[in-house]
Design a protein around this motif. Structure first.
Motif, short mmCIF file in Angstrom:
data_model
loop_
_atom_site.label_atom_id
_atom_site.label_comp_id
_atom_site.label_asym_id
_atom_site.label_seq_id
_atom_site.Cartn_x
_atom_site.Cartn_y
_atom_site.Cartn_z
N THR A 73 38.31 30.39 44.93
CA THR A 73 37.01 30.65 43.85
C THR A 73 36.81 32.14 43.81
O THR A 73 36.25 32.74 43.11
CB THR A 73 35.79 30.16 44.63
OG1 THR A 73 35.42 31.04 45.91
CG2 THR A 73 35.71 28.78 45.10
N SER A 74 37.88 32.90 44.28
CA SER A 74 37.69 34.34 44.23
C SER A 74 38.38 34.92 42.86
O SER A 74 39.64 35.26 42.88
CB SER A 74 38.56 34.88 45.44
OG SER A 74 38.07 34.53 46.71
N LYS A 79 36.39 35.75 28.88
CA LYS A 79 35.77 34.89 27.84
C LYS A 79 36.64 33.88 27.28
O LYS A 79 37.92 34.17 26.84
CB LYS A 79 35.63 35.97 26.60
CG LYS A 79 34.91 35.16 25.44
CD LYS A 79 34.79 36.06 24.26
CE LYS A 79 33.92 35.51 23.14
NZ LYS A 79 33.77 36.32 21.97
N PRO A 80 36.12 32.58 27.44
CA PRO A 80 37.21 31.51 27.21
C PRO A 80 37.26 31.28 25.66
O PRO A 80 36.31 31.78 24.82
CB PRO A 80 36.24 30.22 27.68
CG PRO A 80 34.95 30.69 27.67
CD PRO A 80 34.84 32.22 27.71
N GLN A 81 38.11 30.37 25.19
CA GLN A 81 38.44 30.25 23.86
C GLN A 81 37.46 29.02 23.55
O GLN A 81 37.40 28.02 24.27
CB GLN A 81 39.80 29.65 23.68
CG GLN A 81 40.77 30.71 23.91
CD GLN A 81 40.81 31.88 22.93
OE1 GLN A 81 40.76 31.78 21.71
NE2 GLN A 81 40.81 33.02 23.33
N HIS A 93 39.97 32.38 33.71
CA HIS A 93 39.72 33.44 34.84
C HIS A 93 40.87 33.88 35.27
O HIS A 93 42.14 33.35 35.07
CB HIS A 93 38.85 32.69 35.82
CG HIS A 93 39.78 31.20 36.50
ND1 HIS A 93 39.37 30.14 35.99
CD2 HIS A 93 40.58 31.16 37.26
CE1 HIS A 93 40.00 29.29 36.76
NE2 HIS A 93 40.97 29.99 37.50
N VAL A 94 40.92 35.06 36.09
CA VAL A 94 42.00 35.57 36.80
C VAL A 94 41.68 35.83 38.31
O VAL A 94 40.32 36.16 38.33
CB VAL A 94 42.70 37.01 36.06
CG1 VAL A 94 41.47 37.87 36.03
CG2 VAL A 94 43.69 37.70 36.86
N HIS A 95 42.54 35.61 38.98
CA HIS A 95 42.07 35.59 40.40
C HIS A 95 41.99 36.97 40.72
O HIS A 95 42.76 37.83 40.31
CB HIS A 95 43.48 34.76 41.34
CG HIS A 95 42.86 34.64 42.50
ND1 HIS A 95 42.92 35.71 43.63
CD2 HIS A 95 42.44 33.40 43.40
CE1 HIS A 95 42.43 35.24 44.58
NE2 HIS A 95 42.42 33.98 44.50
#
Length: 422
Positions: A73-74, A79-81, A93-95
């Motif tokens: 979860t970290s 911004k999604p497509q 997301h990126v960790h």
């Protein structure tokens, strides 16, 4: 990297990596961070989690040797497509670890809580030390040989970052990990940064209060079952109330949320642990989690974890619903494995705003062999008190039981109030 899949839900989510949000207000009521519910207005400002507010903590990590306490979860949200319905509800997301490495932060170790760094281990399953195959960074388990970082494990670190999504229930072990990390940092002179995240069960305080005699990893402090605080606020309370071992205080900084309040509907975009697959399970977890201290199955071994309950020894004439638990992701050996369980399906009930005992009382009342219901020591650890089992066995009503919680809940709310930030 391989992450657990996002919740399947219809949410528009608007996030900018490394961005800030303007015109926010402490008392403003908005809808979600990474989860604006479909029935709410889409024209709301996104909640910005602590991890996304990189401008507030990156400078503190430069030229430092850093330890990170993290799991799946970290993440930092991007911004999604959203150019088609097939992308709706998918949160890019990126960790956090990958993001920090991209900023040339020197991460020397990652500390993994229950369920591991990738969040795939069963509840209670030991997590081993190792090396993250994606980054080559050493992984140190806080749910194996030790649950508290040792002086040896911290000696080469200058600072520690903690970023784990909580769900606001005392026996959910991430707050115990937080407390032990804080104690270790306080004892070894290591500053700690907590990146705050919303608590999806922050809108109420309820349940039995942990008694000192029964404290342990399922509840290290004398707080109610549902405490109504973010994990950052809880860290501040541990420090401020002198609840760390020896009364020590950690050198603590909390990176706050933006655009969130306690009654903000919040949907987790990433499964926080293997057996909390969706909003309904998280909402029912404070109540159905008490079944963990019994021999009754609470949906583990099905696709409806913490959304149903049942057992082979509940009276089949009392229930129209049944199911058979089988080994699956997050439940290699579920209770009542392979047995036909009689009970109730709760997946469609309205959201709860309290800890409900009615299902536990129902199961006990309708057990064909009442001696099989409670695993007494386990139930006491989850409830925080021996009294609750005794009351249920004695036939005390839910209303009478909950009335007895009120004085301690009121005392806790006065303490809690000092640390609320939103």
């Amino acid at each position: 990297m391989a992450f657990l899949s996002s919740f399947k839900s219809t949410f528009f989510i608007w996030f900018l990596l490394f961005s800030t949000c303007t015109n926010h207000g402490k008392d403003q009521k908005t809808n979600a961070e990474t989860g604006v519910r479909a029935q709410d207005s889409a024209m709301v400002r996104p909640v910005i989690v602590g991890a996304d507010r990189t401008e507030l903590y990156l400078n503190r990590l430069k030229n430092k040797k850093v330890g990170v306490v993290a799991n799946q979860t970290s993440v930092i949200f991007k911004k999604p497509q959203t150019d088609g319905p097939e992308n709706l509800g998918h949160v890019a997301h990126v960790h956090l670890v990958d993001s920090l490495l991209a900023h040339q932060v020197n991460i020397k170790a990652v500390f993994a809580p229950e369920h591991g760094f990738r969040g795939a281990a069963d509840a209670g399953e030991k997590v081993k030390d190792g090396v993250d195959p994606e980054t080559g960074i050493p992984l140190i388990s806080l749910y194996g040989k030790n649950r508290k970082p040792s002086a040896e494990q911290l000696k080469d670190l200058d600072i520690v970052v903690f970023d784990i999504q909580d769900v606001g229930v005392r026996f959910y072990t991430y707050i115990a990990t937080l407390q032990l990390v804080m104690e270790a940092c306080a004892e070894n002179g290591k500053p700690l940064i907590v990146l705050d995240r919303p608590n999806p069960n922050a809108h109420y305080v309820d349940g039995p209060t942990m008694e000192k005699a029964h404290t342990g990893f399922l509840g290290m402090t004398e707080i109610p079952l549902v405490y109504g605080m973010t994990i950052g606020e809880y860290a501040m309370m541990l420090n401020g109330e002198g609840w760390l071992e020896g009364g020590k205080k950690a050198d603590l900084e909390v990176i706050k949320l933006k655009n969130w309040s306690y009654d903000t509907p919040y949907s987790l975009p990433i499964r926080p642990s293997p057996n909390l697959p969706n909003d309904k399970a998280i909402n029912l977890y404070p109540s159905l989690g008490l079944f963990e201290g019994t021999n009754i199955n609470a949906g583990r071994g099905t696709e409806y974890q913490f959304q149903r309950y049942g057992a082979s020894f509940l009276d089949s004439t009392k229930y129209s619903f049944s199911y058979i638990p089988q080994p699956n992701f997050g439940a290699k050996n579920p209770k009542e494995k392979g047995k036909k369980c009689f009970g109730k399906d709760l997946s469609q009930i309205p959201d709860q705003n309290e800890v409900s005992l009615r299902w536990l009382i129902d199961a006990y009342t309708n057990a064909s062999d009442k001696g099989r219901v409670f695993n007494t020591s386990g139930f006491t650890k989850h409830a925080g008190t021996e009294k609750l089992q005794q009351q249920i066995e004695a036939g005390i009503t839910e209303e009478e039981i909950k009335a007895g919680w009120k004085p301690q809940l009121e005392r806790f709310k006065k303490i809690r109030q000092k640390y609320l930030m939103y």
